[in-house]
Every structure is written in structure tokens, then in C-alpha cells.
Design an enzyme around this catalytic site. Sequence first.
Site: not given
Ligand code: FER
Length: 181
Positions: A45, A47, A53, A75, A100
Site C-alpha cells: 500500500y 500512503y 510499505y 527498513r 517497535e
Molecule cells: C506502517 C506504517 C509505519 C507500517 C510500518 C510502519 C508495516 C513503521 C514505521 C517505522 O518503524 O519506521 O503502515 O506497516
Amino acid sequence: MDDLNGNYSKMFLNANVTISSEKDQDEEALVDSTLVPLVGKRLIYMYENGWEYEVYYKNKSNIDYKVLKGMVAGRCVNNQVIHMRRLSATSEMFMVNWTEPTGTCVCQVVDLDRRSMQSVIFFPHWVVDNPSKTVLFQNDHLPIIATYRDVGPTYPIRVVNESGFIHTILNSVLDNERHMS
Ligand code: FER
């Protein structure tokens, strides 16, 4: 809201119709079955801000993901522990949230019917100052990430509120270790 509340009460009514000796097991099975449309799926998807991502909902408690475009493109994270719940019994809408190892917190509302992803991401200040420190295969660098997180600073937190379009939906099995690394 009425509709949503109605759906909630249906889900909970069903969950309660079990005999006591089997209750825990059956409730667990019922809750899990509501998650079936999302677990095992791989979504890609983007944004509206251009961040893209790829995520694999490996099971009800873990995701793997890769950042394809955006502030931390490159990442990659495996086995991030998440919380997942369904928001409606009649549509495939889910809330997924987690913290995280960096200290970043994410809350996603995934709507598979409409292919929409609505998220809020809370970035600690050190990530905003140095996003490149988080651009790695995180699982191989957890001690240094914990050091960065503990040194901070955490505040001010950058709150990123984004809507996205899920342009790719792929079905997979659960617990596949080979999708993302
Ligand atoms: C998302 C938005 C942000 C996502 C992961 C992140 C897996 C992670 C961000 C980060 O730690 O940098 O939709 O989906």
C-alpha cells in the site's frame, strides 16, 4: 455506530454460547476465525504522502514488513509483535497496533473491502532527527537499536496521520519465513 455496535454484540453473544469446560478453547477459536481474512495476507500500500510499505500478516500476533518508499525506505523488520482485532463482523476491517524496538508506535486500520489503510505513526524524536539509523534489517541490529531508543530523545513525538490505498493483496499461508528479509 449502531451498525458497529450491533456487530459487536453479535460477536460477543456468539462467543458466550459455549459450555464452561470448553469455554476458553472455543472463545479462542471463535476470535481467531474472525481474523481469517487478514492473517496470511501480504499487502502493498501507499500512503498519500508517497510512503509505500509491504506487510505480511504472518499470524495473529506477528508481522513482517519492508518499507519500499519514504523517510525510512529500505527498513525491514521480521516478527514484529502486534495486536490485531476485527472492527466489524460484517466487513473485513481490522485494527492492528504495535510498538517497535525503536520506540515508534503504529496503529493501522486495515479495510480490505475498500482497500484502504488508515494509520497513525508516532515517531520518537531521535528517529525524525536520524531516520537513516533505522534503515536496516532490524532483527540483526537489536542491541544498537535499543541503545538509540534509550538515549533518545523521545520527545517531541512526530505524529504522522495518513490514509493509503492497498494496491496489492496477495494470499499466502501462515508463518511463512521466506517472504521478507
Ligand atoms: C506502517 C506504517 C509505519 C507500517 C510500518 C510502519 C508495516 C513503521 C514505521 C517505522 O518503524 O519506521 O503502515 O506497516
